[in-house]
Design an enzyme around this catalytic site. Structure first.
Site, PDB file in Angstrom:
ATOM      1  N   SER A 229      19.643  85.213  31.423  1.00 16.90           N
ATOM      2  CA  SER A 229      20.261  86.515  31.610  1.00 16.90           C
ATOM      3  C   SER A 229      21.666  86.315  32.140  1.00 16.90           C
ATOM      4  O   SER A 229      22.041  85.226  32.554  1.00 16.90           O
ATOM      5  CB  SER A 229      19.464  87.365  32.593  1.00 16.90           C
ATOM      6  OG  SER A 229      19.629  86.825  33.888  1.00 16.90           O
ATOM      7  N   LYS A 230      22.423  87.431  32.085  1.00 22.59           N
ATOM      8  CA  LYS A 230      23.783  87.350  32.608  1.00 22.59           C
ATOM      9  C   LYS A 230      23.739  87.005  34.091  1.00 22.59           C
ATOM     10  O   LYS A 230      24.569  86.279  34.600  1.00 22.59           O
ATOM     11  CB  LYS A 230      24.490  88.688  32.420  1.00 22.59           C
ATOM     12  CG  LYS A 230      24.846  88.946  30.978  1.00 22.59           C
ATOM     13  CD  LYS A 230      24.963  90.434  30.703  1.00 22.59           C
ATOM     14  CE  LYS A 230      24.297  90.769  29.401  1.00 22.59           C
ATOM     15  NZ  LYS A 230      23.983  92.160  29.221  1.00 22.59           N
ATOM     16  N   GLN A 231      22.704  87.544  34.783  1.00 20.16           N
ATOM     17  CA  GLN A 231      22.614  87.328  36.232  1.00 20.16           C
ATOM     18  C   GLN A 231      22.473  85.846  36.544  1.00 20.16           C
ATOM     19  O   GLN A 231      23.048  85.359  37.492  1.00 20.16           O
ATOM     20  CB  GLN A 231      21.429  88.076  36.849  1.00 20.16           C
ATOM     21  CG  GLN A 231      21.607  89.576  36.933  1.00 20.16           C
ATOM     22  CD  GLN A 231      21.507  90.266  35.579  1.00 20.16           C
ATOM     23  OE1 GLN A 231      20.852  89.758  34.671  1.00 20.16           O
ATOM     24  NE2 GLN A 231      22.174  91.387  35.416  1.00 20.16           N
ATOM     25  N   LEU A 233      23.585  83.520  34.722  1.00 13.51           N
ATOM     26  CA  LEU A 233      24.729  82.858  34.104  1.00 13.51           C
ATOM     27  C   LEU A 233      24.392  82.075  32.832  1.00 13.51           C
ATOM     28  O   LEU A 233      24.862  80.952  32.650  1.00 13.51           O
ATOM     29  CB  LEU A 233      25.424  81.937  35.126  1.00 13.51           C
ATOM     30  CG  LEU A 233      25.931  82.655  36.378  1.00 13.51           C
ATOM     31  CD1 LEU A 233      26.543  81.662  37.352  1.00 13.51           C
ATOM     32  CD2 LEU A 233      26.976  83.719  36.024  1.00 13.51           C
TER      33      LEU A 233
END
Ligand code: GLU
Length: 294
Positions: A229-231, A233
């Site tokens: 996920s973007k969280q 990275l």
């Protein structure tokens, strides 16, 4: 049966990564295999979470991977009136109510206990809007194409937020209203959204909207065993076609479609043509796929 209408609905909180490619690709293949429509909806309903340029970056990435959508892009930021009409309808049905409570106040309860159902507790405070889950208490049921029969007790789901205290529309309401208005009858998306589906089914029921079929995809885990996920990275996908080729092949392998090795360096259109011909959702396993060096 009516014609297949699917969609990909990314939140532009950052560029797409391998996990989002898998969702985009599976929903694309499922639609194309059925000779259906595949729309693109940018879910920019929460502008503070969406940095400028992120939506454009997503469009460029999809183009690089050959994932061409049908019709104009739909933007949630332009849909205020439709969401307001749906909330007004729920309110008129006695199914939506304003709520001044803060999370802190009900932190000892598993879900919001519905204190404002019969009148806002603190009328001077900002208010959110919630859906009543205590009327017509029936289990929420549906059959997922991959995960099978699902059943949820409304008491476990609580009164989902429809509009937030800051005035922003909640994702659940926006998705349900958009899927219905856009005639979506097939939803293919990541299993991280499986536990959102009962609220969406509840809302469809409350608004007398048709329910799409759902296929939730196995999540892709990174090296660390965490969801990509973007969280955490996950690296952004490239936005040029030559760079997209090996990743597209990887995504097909992650979807258990067993793409021939010889296809790995092929142009994306060639890989996609093969993948549409061979698309077999029955090969998906309702387990977590591992993205390894993703
Ligand atoms: N916007 C959601 C996300 O990016 C997906 C919503 C959906 O596919 O229903 O996670």
């Amino acid at each position: 049966m009516s014609a297949y209408r699917g969609r990909f609905a990314p939140t532009p909180s950052g560029p797409l990564h391998l996990g989002s490619l898998v969702a985009a690709l599976a929903s694309f293949l499922d639609a194309r295999r059925a000779r259906g429509r595949w729309g693109l909806r940018i879910e920019d309903v929460d502008p503070p979470r969406c940095p400028p340029g992120a939506a454009d970056a997503i469009l460029r990435q999809l183009e690089a991977f050959g994932l061409h959508w049908d019709g104009p892009v739909a933007w949630q930021s332009e849909r205020h009136d439709a969401y307001a009409a749906a909330l007004a309808r729920l309110e008129a049905l006695g199914l939506a109510y304003p709520c001044s409570c803060s999370r802190r106040q009900w932190r000892d309860h598993p879900v919001y206990p519905g204190w404002c159902r019969d009148g806002v507790r603190e009328p001077d405070k900002p208010r959110a809007w919630r859906l009543r889950s205590d009327l017509g208490l029936r289990p929420v049921r549906w059959e997922d194409r991959l995960f099978g029969p699902q059943a949820f007790d409304p008491a476990e789901l609580g009164d989902v937020v429809l509009r937030r205290k800051d005035g922003l529309w909640a994702y659940q309401l926006a998705v349900v209203v958009d899927d219905a208005d856009q005639g979506i009858n097939e939803v293919v998306r990541g299993a991280d959204l499986l536990d959102n589906t009962p609220w969406q089914r509840q809302l469809q029921h409350a608004l007398s909207l048709p329910a799409p079929r759902y296929l939730h995809l196995p999540l892709i885990l990174g090296d660390d065993g965490q969801k990509l996920s973007k969280q955490n990275l996950a690296p952004a996908l490239p936005d040029t076609e030559p760079e997209a080729r090996p990743l597209l092949h990887r995504a097909l392998a992650l979807l258990d479609q067993a793409p021939p090795a010889a296809l790995a360096g092929a142009p994306v259109d060639e890989q996609l043509a093969w993948a549409i011909d061979h698309w077999a959702p029955s090969r998906l396993r309702p387990a977590l796929a591992r993205g390894e060096d993703a």
